[in-house]
Design a protein around this motif. Structure first.
Motif, PDB file in Angstrom:
ATOM      1  N   GLU A  67       1.173  -1.053   0.225  1.00 28.32           N
ATOM      2  CA  GLU A  67      -0.171   0.204   0.102  1.00 28.32           C
ATOM      3  C   GLU A  67       0.825   0.978   0.476  1.00 28.32           C
ATOM      4  OE1 GLU A  67      -4.086   1.093   2.297  1.00 28.32           O
ATOM      5  OE2 GLU A  67      -2.789   0.270   3.125  1.00 28.32           O
ATOM      6  N   TYR A  93      -3.037   3.574  -1.719  1.00 30.35           N
ATOM      7  CA  TYR A  93      -3.690   2.936  -2.900  1.00 30.35           C
ATOM      8  C   TYR A  93      -2.826   1.434  -2.607  1.00 30.35           C
ATOM      9  CZ  TYR A  93      -0.154   3.954  -5.959  1.00 30.35           C
ATOM     10  OH  TYR A  93       1.554   4.634  -6.316  1.00 30.35           O
ATOM     11  N   GLN A  94      -2.972   0.338  -3.563  1.00 30.65           N
ATOM     12  CA  GLN A  94      -2.575  -0.885  -3.554  1.00 30.65           C
ATOM     13  C   GLN A  94      -3.195  -1.142  -4.608  1.00 30.65           C
ATOM     14  OE1 GLN A  94      -3.655  -3.796  -0.105  1.00 30.65           O
ATOM     15  NE2 GLN A  94      -1.905  -4.677  -0.810  1.00 30.65           N
ATOM     16  N   VAL A  95      -1.545  -1.885  -5.572  1.00 29.15           N
ATOM     17  CA  VAL A  95      -1.971  -2.593  -7.065  1.00 29.15           C
ATOM     18  C   VAL A  95      -1.991  -3.722  -6.365  1.00 29.15           C
ATOM     19  CG1 VAL A  95      -0.729  -3.435  -8.932  1.00 29.15           C
ATOM     20  CG2 VAL A  95       0.004  -1.150  -7.576  1.00 29.15           C
ATOM     21  N   ALA A 101      -1.777  -3.055 -13.960  1.00 29.79           N
ATOM     22  CA  ALA A 101      -0.633  -1.699 -13.192  1.00 29.79           C
ATOM     23  C   ALA A 101       0.304  -1.680 -14.155  1.00 29.79           C
ATOM     24  CB  ALA A 101      -0.382  -2.215 -12.205  1.00 29.79           C
ATOM     25  N   GLU A 109       0.942   6.928 -11.597  1.00 30.97           N
ATOM     26  CA  GLU A 109       0.826   7.504 -10.331  1.00 30.97           C
ATOM     27  C   GLU A 109       0.628   9.178 -10.518  1.00 30.97           C
ATOM     28  OE1 GLU A 109       4.329   7.989  -8.084  1.00 30.97           O
ATOM     29  OE2 GLU A 109       4.780   6.199  -6.701  1.00 30.97           O
ATOM     30  N   ASP A 148     -11.755   4.622  -7.169  1.00 32.55           N
ATOM     31  CA  ASP A 148     -11.385   3.614  -7.318  1.00 32.55           C
ATOM     32  C   ASP A 148     -12.135   3.363  -8.061  1.00 32.55           C
ATOM     33  OD1 ASP A 148     -10.648   0.695  -5.558  1.00 32.55           O
ATOM     34  OD2 ASP A 148     -12.846   0.841  -5.436  1.00 32.55           O
ATOM     35  N   THR A 151     -10.499   3.490 -11.180  1.00 33.52           N
ATOM     36  CA  THR A 151      -8.783   3.209 -11.382  1.00 33.52           C
ATOM     37  C   THR A 151      -8.554   1.268 -11.291  1.00 33.52           C
ATOM     38  OG1 THR A 151      -8.674   3.164  -8.949  1.00 33.52           O
ATOM     39  CG2 THR A 151      -8.373   5.082 -10.432  1.00 33.52           C
ATOM     40  N   TRP A 154      -7.031  -0.196 -13.560  1.00 29.96           N
ATOM     41  CA  TRP A 154      -5.661  -0.665 -13.462  1.00 29.96           C
ATOM     42  C   TRP A 154      -5.136  -1.737 -12.385  1.00 29.96           C
ATOM     43  CZ3 TRP A 154      -5.542   6.040 -13.426  1.00 29.96           C
ATOM     44  CH2 TRP A 154      -6.406   6.164 -14.623  1.00 29.96           C
ATOM     45  N   LEU A 156      -5.867  -1.656  -9.536  1.00 32.41           N
ATOM     46  CA  LEU A 156      -5.821  -1.109  -8.534  1.00 32.41           C
ATOM     47  C   LEU A 156      -6.844  -1.403  -6.909  1.00 32.41           C
ATOM     48  CD1 LEU A 156      -4.388   2.213  -9.382  1.00 32.41           C
ATOM     49  CD2 LEU A 156      -2.419   0.411  -9.206  1.00 32.41           C
TER      50      LEU A 156
END
Length: 311
Positions: A67, A93-95, A101, A109, A148, A151, A154, A156
């Motif tokens: 995160e 956020y967290q991948v 991603a 970013e 959210d 994204t 992506w 994420l």
């Protein structure tokens, strides 16, 4: 001949080292590496030890799977009532998918940052100044829902979006301070007036209760006075009856007592009269007794004449 053989051996060793170096991949915890074959995505290496074919495969992107926190710089936002605000915040956020991603968006970013700033302007622009300053949780929830959802393709997961500071212009801050002061003074005046009103009500209630109690006291006193007068009258009537019976029976002592009592009461009334200035009394005892004796003789004659008259 020996020199060429030595050079060849050195070259072979160097190539072996290079091949081994490129074949062995160690991925650290919290990261994932994407693998590309001839420039095209092939697979993803998770944390641990991996071997790949060098020169055919290569590491594409080293993606941080932990995160992360992204600062949102301050920007000017115009609210619904045309107030200019300076707003900044943070994004957590967290991948979840390293391949998405790495290949679904360019400069991840930067994309998250611009998407968040745009939605901050959209959300705050639909609110009045008072709502923007007081409904911080509502703003955060709306931003989180929109960003959210945008994204997700992506790879994420936006976990939190927090507005750090909302700063109105200084003149607006001064106006708000004056308004707050006026509101506080208004509440203080209302509370003071309410206190005065309550005190007046309590005072009126107390006076009312006092009047009621006083009236009840007067009524009770009048009742007791009437009762006392009634008992006094009864006692007087009883005493008169007894004296009358004694007189009828010829008891001269009763006559003397009755007349002496009335005489003393008459003297008491004369003495306590507010208009009485000078009072002359026959203080000689024999005179008073002589008067009483004369009155007694009159009563006796009356009693003697009464049977004769009846006959």
């Amino acid at each position: 001949m020996l020199d060429s053989t030595l050079i060849s051996a050195v070259i072979v060793v160097i190539l072996a080292i290079v091949i081994v170096r490129k074949s062995v991949i160690i991925v650290k915890q919290g990261f994932e590496y994407t693998v590309e074959r001839f420039g095209r995505y092939s697979t993803t290496f998770s944390p641990g030890f991996h071997i790949m074919i060098p020169f055919i495969n290569r590491i594409g992107q080293r993606v941080n799977m932990m995160e992360q926190v992204l600062d949102v710089p301050s920007q000017d936002v115009i609210s619904k009532d045309n107030a200019v605000l300076q707003v900044d915040g943070v994004v957590f956020y967290q991948v979840l998918d390293a391949a998405k991603a790495a290949y679904e968006v360019y400069r991840l970013e930067y994309a998250i940052l611009n998407l968040t700033m745009t939605n901050i302007r959209t959300v705050l622009g639909s609110m009045d100044l008072d709502d923007a300053l007081s409904k911080r949780d509502t703003i955060n929830a709306q931003l989180l829902s929109v960003v959210d959802g945008a994204t997700t393709p992506w790879g994420l997961k936006v976990t939190r979006i927090e507005i750090k500071d909302i700063s109105p212009p200084m003149d607006l801050v001064n106006a708000m301070a004056r308004q707050m002061k006026a509101e506080r003074e208004k509440r203080a005046n209302i509370l003071e007036a309410e206190g005065f009103r309550q005190a007046a009500i309590l005072r009126a209630e107390g006076e009312k209760q006092a009047i009621v109690l006083d009236a009840e006291g007067r009524r009770e006193a009048a009742f007791r006075d009437a009762e006392a007068r009634e008992r006094s009258a009864e006692a007087e009537a009883k005493a008169t009856t007894m004296v009358s019976e004694a007189i009828a029976a010829g008891n001269l002592q009763a006559i003397n007592y009755f007349i002496a009592q009335k005489y003393v009461e008459a003297l008491k009334e004369f003495a306590t009269s507010p208009n009485q200035k000078t009072l002359l009394l026959p203080m000689e005892t024999t005179g008073i007794l002589g008067s009483l004796a004369g009155i007694t003789e009159i009563f006796k004659d009356s009693l003697a004449d009464k049977p004769a008259g009846d006959s």
